[in-house]
Every structure is written in structure tokens, then in C-alpha cells.
Write a protein that holds these residues in place. Structure first.
Motif, PDB file in Angstrom:
ATOM      1  N   SER A 282       0.659  -1.071   0.216  1.00 25.99           N
ATOM      2  CA  SER A 282       0.018  -0.198  -0.360  1.00 25.99           C
ATOM      3  C   SER A 282       0.963   1.307  -0.072  1.00 25.99           C
ATOM      4  O   SER A 282       2.107   1.462   0.725  1.00 25.99           O
ATOM      5  CB  SER A 282      -1.054   0.015   1.638  1.00 25.99           C
ATOM      6  OG  SER A 282      -0.115   0.509   2.476  1.00 25.99           O
ATOM      7  N   LEU A 283      -0.275   1.913   0.150  1.00 25.41           N
ATOM      8  CA  LEU A 283       0.978   3.744   0.426  1.00 25.41           C
ATOM      9  C   LEU A 283       1.080   4.327   1.252  1.00 25.41           C
ATOM     10  O   LEU A 283       1.630   5.397   1.870  1.00 25.41           O
ATOM     11  CB  LEU A 283       0.213   4.575  -0.651  1.00 25.41           C
ATOM     12  CG  LEU A 283       0.048   4.655  -2.253  1.00 25.41           C
ATOM     13  CD1 LEU A 283      -0.937   5.568  -2.712  1.00 25.41           C
ATOM     14  CD2 LEU A 283       1.403   4.471  -3.139  1.00 25.41           C
ATOM     15  N   TYR A 284       0.513   3.298   2.553  1.00 21.43           N
ATOM     16  CA  TYR A 284       0.897   3.820   3.544  1.00 21.43           C
ATOM     17  C   TYR A 284       2.235   3.490   4.435  1.00 21.43           C
ATOM     18  O   TYR A 284       2.389   2.289   4.500  1.00 21.43           O
ATOM     19  CB  TYR A 284       0.238   3.569   4.913  1.00 21.43           C
ATOM     20  CG  TYR A 284      -1.977   3.655   4.156  1.00 21.43           C
ATOM     21  CD1 TYR A 284      -1.932   4.861   5.204  1.00 21.43           C
ATOM     22  CD2 TYR A 284      -2.523   3.372   3.425  1.00 21.43           C
ATOM     23  CE1 TYR A 284      -3.400   5.436   4.531  1.00 21.43           C
ATOM     24  CE2 TYR A 284      -4.157   3.338   2.955  1.00 21.43           C
ATOM     25  CZ  TYR A 284      -4.032   4.461   3.599  1.00 21.43           C
ATOM     26  OH  TYR A 284      -5.416   5.138   3.520  1.00 21.43           O
ATOM     27  N   GLU A 285       2.830   4.229   4.917  1.00 20.02           N
ATOM     28  CA  GLU A 285       4.321   4.527   5.012  1.00 20.02           C
ATOM     29  C   GLU A 285       4.519   5.439   5.763  1.00 20.02           C
ATOM     30  O   GLU A 285       4.312   6.723   5.817  1.00 20.02           O
ATOM     31  CB  GLU A 285       5.106   4.494   4.075  1.00 20.02           C
ATOM     32  CG  GLU A 285       5.210   3.926   2.210  1.00 20.02           C
ATOM     33  CD  GLU A 285       6.396   3.932   1.507  1.00 20.02           C
ATOM     34  OE1 GLU A 285       6.411   4.956   1.481  1.00 20.02           O
ATOM     35  OE2 GLU A 285       6.204   2.613   1.008  1.00 20.02           O
ATOM     36  N   PHE A 286       5.482   4.528   6.964  1.00 24.99           N
ATOM     37  CA  PHE A 286       5.717   5.509   8.404  1.00 24.99           C
ATOM     38  C   PHE A 286       6.988   5.253   8.881  1.00 24.99           C
ATOM     39  O   PHE A 286       7.750   4.327   8.503  1.00 24.99           O
ATOM     40  CB  PHE A 286       5.057   5.020   9.317  1.00 24.99           C
ATOM     41  CG  PHE A 286       3.733   4.688   9.207  1.00 24.99           C
ATOM     42  CD1 PHE A 286       2.720   5.438   8.931  1.00 24.99           C
ATOM     43  CD2 PHE A 286       2.837   3.995  10.282  1.00 24.99           C
ATOM     44  CE1 PHE A 286       1.018   4.712   8.582  1.00 24.99           C
ATOM     45  CE2 PHE A 286       1.799   2.896  10.085  1.00 24.99           C
ATOM     46  CZ  PHE A 286       0.627   3.833   8.691  1.00 24.99           C
ATOM     47  N   GLU A 287       7.073   6.489   9.125  1.00 24.02           N
ATOM     48  CA  GLU A 287       8.898   6.139   9.801  1.00 24.02           C
ATOM     49  C   GLU A 287       9.206   6.319  11.716  1.00 24.02           C
ATOM     50  O   GLU A 287       8.343   7.140  12.174  1.00 24.02           O
ATOM     51  CB  GLU A 287      10.004   7.703   9.182  1.00 24.02           C
ATOM     52  CG  GLU A 287      10.165   7.697   8.348  1.00 24.02           C
ATOM     53  CD  GLU A 287      10.740   9.281   7.217  1.00 24.02           C
ATOM     54  OE1 GLU A 287      10.835  10.071   8.521  1.00 24.02           O
ATOM     55  OE2 GLU A 287      11.027   9.736   5.983  1.00 24.02           O
ATOM     56  N   MET A 288       9.528   5.102  11.681  1.00 20.64           N
ATOM     57  CA  MET A 288       9.607   5.111  13.199  1.00 20.64           C
ATOM     58  C   MET A 288       9.992   6.194  14.323  1.00 20.64           C
ATOM     59  O   MET A 288      11.185   6.700  13.737  1.00 20.64           O
ATOM     60  CB  MET A 288      10.345   3.511  13.490  1.00 20.64           C
ATOM     61  CG  MET A 288      10.324   2.827  14.747  1.00 20.64           C
ATOM     62  SD  MET A 288       8.951   2.222  14.678  1.00 20.64           S
ATOM     63  CE  MET A 288       8.780   1.243  16.302  1.00 20.64           C
ATOM     64  N   ARG A 289       9.367   6.349  14.842  1.00 25.73           N
ATOM     65  CA  ARG A 289       8.820   7.210  15.819  1.00 25.73           C
ATOM     66  C   ARG A 289       8.750   8.758  15.281  1.00 25.73           C
ATOM     67  O   ARG A 289       9.536   9.718  15.526  1.00 25.73           O
ATOM     68  CB  ARG A 289      10.316   6.730  16.711  1.00 25.73           C
ATOM     69  CG  ARG A 289      10.176   6.147  18.128  1.00 25.73           C
ATOM     70  CD  ARG A 289      10.573   4.828  18.205  1.00 25.73           C
ATOM     71  NE  ARG A 289      12.276   5.883  18.621  1.00 25.73           N
ATOM     72  CZ  ARG A 289      12.752   5.384  19.478  1.00 25.73           C
ATOM     73  NH1 ARG A 289      13.403   4.366  19.144  1.00 25.73           N
ATOM     74  NH2 ARG A 289      14.114   6.504  20.549  1.00 25.73           N
ATOM     75  N   ASP A 290       8.573   8.942  14.005  1.00 22.93           N
ATOM     76  CA  ASP A 290       7.798  10.444  13.649  1.00 22.93           C
ATOM     77  C   ASP A 290       6.704  10.554  13.530  1.00 22.93           C
ATOM     78  O   ASP A 290       6.471  10.041  11.870  1.00 22.93           O
ATOM     79  CB  ASP A 290       9.346   9.859  12.312  1.00 22.93           C
ATOM     80  CG  ASP A 290       9.513  11.156  11.795  1.00 22.93           C
ATOM     81  OD1 ASP A 290       9.334  12.254  12.515  1.00 22.93           O
ATOM     82  OD2 ASP A 290       9.945  11.712  10.584  1.00 22.93           O
ATOM     83  N   PRO A 291       6.539  11.089  14.055  1.00 21.64           N
ATOM     84  CA  PRO A 291       4.632  11.371  13.903  1.00 21.64           C
ATOM     85  C   PRO A 291       4.668  12.115  12.210  1.00 21.64           C
ATOM     86  O   PRO A 291       5.640  13.189  12.417  1.00 21.64           O
ATOM     87  CB  PRO A 291       4.263  12.054  14.841  1.00 21.64           C
ATOM     88  CG  PRO A 291       5.522  12.507  15.635  1.00 21.64           C
ATOM     89  CD  PRO A 291       6.745  12.144  14.818  1.00 21.64           C
TER      90      PRO A 291
END
Length: 640
Positions: A92-101
């Protein structure tokens, strides 16, 4: 080779096979669930799974709806159980950077056409849920029941949207286009590395607005990416209408948690009220144990008295007329009608029994963790295939006792009859899923794999087992069978076969029906089931009750000089499957909200397969209990 060396080599071989089995089980059933440590800023990629609904029971692919999708959709490797469950895990296009809100992150802009608008409205009306996965954790929505219950319950997945209708107006459909994610992590104080221990979401419907024309650098006026609360200035909900743009956005916040990685699944496994569950199981256990004790006390005294009386009569000089169950000793081991079919079903029941037993042992030992989606179903299918060895052995041993000679035909029938019936029902249900374009439809490649497991592995193993069983000496009857069958006297109404068979199935069903409620809930209401320890205990109770009720009714039947016990012993315990199907029907009308014809056909089709399998399992347990009982009592008395 001397006996000691042979014994040591055999023991070494068994230990080696056991090690390989355990190691293979761990590596096969628990892939990709090892803890993974993430550095700060590490890219976390969210995967999407099927859309599910407890109203229709028809799963669909995530990208069957007009959601934001990457340039190239990649399917994740899925095991056999996941494919059969209808899982379709994709990127999917949902991507997060760890501990970066992140706040108010724009994903994409969609302008649905007429067909896409219709699909969205249908999925919203049918209460479809969107399922996502992060680091092998499914996304959940926290729900607070009341102030008296401060601990939230969790809903697997979030709804596609919501439907509303005001008095005198038409129905309106709103899509959840803004997702507020909360990723919980457990941080190692020494290394500063973190592990994901929770994945929650709160969906919102926001009619986003912006100034000027849409482009890559467009800034929304309805939410501020630098604000703590994203959904601000949202004056209205995002309605689903043809050619009306929908802008998808999301937030992500990271929350440090005290929950350790090993305990992160506890939240998912405690979704139901455990107190009620445990109380019901213990209550059922006490009732069944009490009934089993009563049955044992009723049986032991009369039977012991009968054996003592018959043996005393044989020592007396004056011959006396035989009465009761001893009178039919010359006919009790006469082969039944349709003995070949009985051998087939007994062999299949042994196969089921071994499969269920080994599966439960693996589950209790933790090999079939819920974190491995589809692992339980995969294990059951593979164990069913390999337990064909025991099916062939059991059917051929019984077949040879009935003076059968064509063991190869018996092996073919044992390997084909039950799977063919189940496969035919499954094929029809799969055709219905194909017609609905559901992701639950099994692809051709998987169907070919199932057929290969059946004919490539199961059938040869049945032949091997049948060959081994037929080579062994035939089971000898404890008494000789007369050439001419004696006439069975007229029976009382309560000893009518149909009545006694139906009565016999009540107690085994009563031993499992409470646990059956939780199993059906986990299957059809999208919940996890993980209390395999109690399930194993219920399985033991089921074995005991099937055996005892069959022995009691068989004893009463023989005392009435009715020696046709072979099929009746099988059907007596097996009739509990009828009550299981009736209970499934009751559950359908009282707990489910299924309205579509196809969905109803799927429910009753799958429950028919489950009931059929339960019939084969319980019937075999009852048959072997009665078989052991009759051989025991007739070998305990002296017969001229």
C-alpha cells in the motif's frame, strides 16, 4: 544385526524424525513472526488485506474499491490456509517512519466514476471492514463500552464508511477518508531500538478543501499538518457521489508502551468476555463428568452381575436356557449389511481422529499461533493428507475381519468417498464465490494444489496403510458365528433404531455445544480463537461421552436380543452431527445478519461440511467403543 543394536538404531531414527517434525512445524507454521527491532526513522510499510463483512461473509480484495494504490501492486507470499480464507495481502501507499509522527499526510485524490460509486455504496451498506497489517499485527479500532468499563474492546479492521438517513430525505453514504493511526512500540533502553506492539486506528470522514487547482504541492485548508489535532475546520463529511473528488489523508503517532513484544497479541486474544467463556466451559465440564459417572455406575453393576450369572450357569450340571445378551452370541459378530461402506467410514473417521488430535497438540504447544494467519487451516489440511496412512490401515483391518479379499478396491474407496463428497460441495460453493468476484474464491492454482495433495500424497498413503493392515492376521472373533441367523424378536418402541439413534446423539452434542458457540463466533463474526487447552479438554469429554452412550445403548440392544449393532453403534454417536447442524441453523437466525442468498448458501454449505466431518469423527469413536465392549463381554463368559 543384534537386537540391542537394532533397538538403538530404531530409537535414533524415531528421535530424528521427531526432531525434524518439531523443527519443521516451527519453521513452517511460524514464518516471519520473529521479533524485529527498528531504529528511529526506519521505514515501516503497511500492508492491506481483504475487505470483510459479517453481513455477507464474502471477502473482497482491498483494491476492488477505488482506494489509493501504488504504481505496482505486489502480492505477499501466502500459505495455503490464507488463500482458502480469502486473504489477499498486498502493498500500500501507507508508509511510516519509526517514531516520527506525521499529521495530515496526503495520500492521493480519487474521482470515482458511476461503477466505483456504486461499489463504495454497496460496501458501506453491507458494513464492510478494511483490514491492514503492520509488522504482522492487524489494525484494530478501540471501542469504549461505557464508563463502568474503562478498558476498551477492539474491533478488527475499520469500516469503509457510514450510512445515514434523515426523516424525509434519501440515504447518504460517507466514506472514511482520513485515518488517524497510533503505532505502539516497546523501546529497549540500552540499544534505543523499538519493536511494534500495537497498531490502532480511528477513522474519520472529512470533506477536504483546498485553494486553487489540485497538484502535488496542494495544501489543504481543512487540516493543518503542523497542528496536534488534524481534523480541524471540517465542516462536513465526505459524501460518496459520482464524479465528486475524495481526498485520502492520514495521521500517525507513536506511543511508547510497557507491553513487551511477546505479549503484544494478548489484546487481540482477549476481545471476548473471558469470564463468561471460562464459566461456561467449567459448567459444561462438571455436568458431563457427573453424567459420565452416572452412566459408569449404571453399567458396571448389571454387567458384572450378568457375567457372573452366565459363568455360574456353565458350571452347573443341569443345562439351563440362555437369556439376555448371551443368547445372541452366535450372531453378534455376523458381518453387517453394507460392510464395505462401514469400513470406509471407520477408516475415514480414524483419519479425522488422528488429524484433530495432532492439530490440537500442536496448537497447545504453541506451534499454531494466531500471529500466523492461515496456519491452523494449513496444518489441518496437511495432517489430513498424511493421516491417510491410518485410514487405509484401519479400513483394511476391519475389511479383512469381514472376510474381504479385494483390499485394493477398499483402499481406493477409502481414499475417495469422503473427500469426493466434500470436494463436490466445496466446488459448488467456490463457483458461487467466483460468480460474486470475491477474493474468497480459490484460484485455479490452489485448486490444483489441493487435488495434488489428495491424489499425489493422500491416496498413495491410504494404499500403503491398507497394504500393511491387510498383511496382518485377521482379527479373530471371541465366539463363533452361526451359519443361520436367528430371528430378532419384536422390540419395544423405545428400542426402535431411529429413536435410540437420535437419543444417543444428545449427550455428545451437549458436551460441546457451549464451546461450539465460541468456535462459530470466531469463524463467522471475525474474532480470534485461542483457548486450545479448553478445546482439547472438551475433545476428551466428547470422546468419553460418545463411547459411554454408545456402550450403554448397545448393551440395552443386546439384552433385547437385537444383534444388529454394527451400524447402529456408528450412527448413535454420529447422530450428534444432526444436532450440530440444527444448532448452526439456530445460530444463523439468532446471531447473524445475513440476508443475501449467496451468503446464506455459503454458510449452510460450509456448516454441512463441518457437520459431515463431525458425523464421521463421532461415529467412529462410538463404533470402536462398542466394538471393544462387545469383544470384551463375549470373551469374558464361557460359551460351549
Amino acid at each position: 544385526m543384534d537386537p540391542l543394536r537394532r533397538s538403538l538404531s530404531l530409537r535414533s531414527l524415531i528421535l530424528l524424525l521427531f526432531f525434524l517434525l518439531i523443527h519443521g512445524a516451527r519453521s513452517f507454521y511460524l514464518p516471519g513472526v520473529a521479533p524485529e527491532d527498528f531504529e528511529k526513522g526506519h521505514l515501516l510499510k503497511v500492508k492491506v488485506n481483504k475487505l470483510t463483512s459479517i453481513k455477507t461473509q464474502l471477502p473482497y480484495s482491498f483494491y476492488s474499491l477505488p482506494f489509493c494504490h501504488p504504481k505496482k501492486i505486489l502480492d505477499s507470499a501466502e500459505n495455503l490456509g490464507e488463500v482458502l480464507r480469502g486473504d489477499r495481502i498486498e502493498n500500500s501507499l501507507y508508509e511510516f517512519e519509526m517514531r516520527d509522527p506525521k499529521m495530515c499526510k496526503i495520500l492521493c485524490r480519487i474521482v470515482p466514476d458511476a461503477k466505483q460509486t456504486k461499489d463504495l455504496k454497496e460496501k458501506i451498506a453491507d458494513y464492510y471492514l478494511v483490514n491492514m497489517i503492520l509488522d504482522n499485527l492487524p489494525v484494530v479500532v478501540p471501542l469504549w463500552r461505557s464508563e463502568q468499563h474503562p478498558t476498551p474492546v477492539y474491533q478488527l479492521g475499520f469500516h469503509v464508511g457510514l450510512k445515514s438517513q434523515y426523516a424525509g430525505s434519501k440515504e447518504k453514504y460517507f466514506i472514511y477518508n482520513h485515518l488517524a493511526f497510533a503505532v505502539k512500540f516497546h523501546r529497549d533502553a540500552e540499544t534505543d531500538l523499538a519493536r511494534v506492539v500495537g497498531f490502532e486506528v480511528k477513522p474519520f470522514s472529512v470533506k477536504h478543501e483546498y485553494e486553487g487547482t489540485w497538484n502535488e504541492n496542494t495544501r489543504l485548508t481543512t487540516c493543518d499538518p503542523h497542528a496536534r489535532d488534524t481534523v480541524v475546520n471540517a465542516n462536513s463529511l465526505q459524501e460518496v457521489e459520482e464524479s465528486k473528488e475524495i481526498i485520502f489523508t492520514y495521521d500517525v503517532e507513536f506511543l511508547e508502551s510497557d507491553v513487551k513484544w511477546a505479549s503484544r497479541w494478548d489484546t487481540y486474544l482477549l476481545m471476548s468476555d473471558d469470564q463468561i467463556h471460562w464459566f461456561s466451559i467449567v459448567n459444561s465440564l462438571m455436568i458431563v463428568l457427573f453424567l459420565s459417572g452416572m452412566v459408569a455406575m449404571i453399567m458396571l453393576r448389571p454387567l458384572y452381575r450378568d457375567i457372573s450369572k452366565y459363568n455360574e450357569l456353565e458350571t452347573q450340571e443341569e443345562a439351563q436356557e440362555e437369556t439376555g445378551w448371551k443368547l445372541v452370541h452366535g450372531d453378534v459378530f455376523r458381518p453387517p449389511s453394507n460392510s464395505d461402506l462401514l469400513c470406509i467410514y471407520v477408516g475415514t473417521g480414524v483419519q479425522f481422529f488422528c488429524m484433530v488430535l495432532v492439530t490440537m497438540i500442536f496448537a497447545i504447544l504453541g506451534f499454531l499461533s494466531p500471529s500466523n494467519q492461515g496456519g491452523l487451516m494449513t496444518a489441518m489440511l496437511l495432517l489430513w493428507v498424511f493421516m491417510g496412512l491410518f485410514a487405509g490401515y484401519a479400513s483394511s483391518r476391519l475389511y479383512k475381519m469381514f472376510k474381504g479379499t479385494e483390499w485394493k478396491k477398499m483402499a481406493v474407496r477409502t481414499a475417495i468417498v469422503f473427500p469426493a463428497i466434500v470436494f463436490a460441495i466445496f466446488f459448488v460453493l467456490n463457483a458461487l464465490l467466483w460468480g460474486q468476484k470475491s477474493s474468497g474464491a480459490v484460484p485455479f492454482g490452489t485448486m490444483f494444489a489441493l487435488v495434488f495433495l489428495w491424489f499425489g500424497i493422500s491416496v498413495p498413503l491410504v494404499f500403503v496403510g491398507a497394504y500393511i493392515g491387510f498383511k496382518k492376521p485377521a482379527i479373530e472373533d471371541p465366539v463363533k458365528t452361526n451359519k443361520i441367523p436367528r430371528q430378532i424378536p419384536e422390540q419395544a418402541w423405545y428400542m426402535n433404531p431411529a429413536f435410540s439413534i437420535l437419543i444417543g446423539g444428545i449427550l455428545p452434542f451437549g458436551a460441546v455445544f457451549i464451546e461450539l458457540f465460541f468456535i462459530l463466533t470466531s469463524i463467522w463474526l471475525n474474532q480470534f480463537y485461542n483457548v486450545f487447552g479448553f478445546l482439547f479438554l472438551v475433545f476428551i469429554i466428547l470422546i468419553v461421552t460418545c463411547a459411554e452412550i454408545t456402550i450403554v445403548l448397545c448393551y440395552f440392544q443386546l439384552c433385547r436380543e437385537d444383534y444388529l449393532w454394527w451400524w447402529r453403534s456408528y450412527l448413535t454417536a454420529g447422530s450428534s452431527a444432526l444436532y450440530l447442524f440444527l444448532y448452526a441453523t439456530f445460530y444463523f437466525f439468532t446471531k447473524l445478519e445475513i440476508t443475501k442468498l449467496v451468503s446464506g448458501a455459503l454458510y449452510f454449505g460450509y456448516m454441512l461440511i463441518v457437520s459431515y466431518a463431525f458425523f464421521v469423527l463421532t461415529g467412529t469413536i462410538g463404533f470402536y467403543a462398542c466394538f471393544w465392549f462387545t469383544r470384551l463381554i463375549y470373551s469374558s463368559v464361557k460359551i460351549n
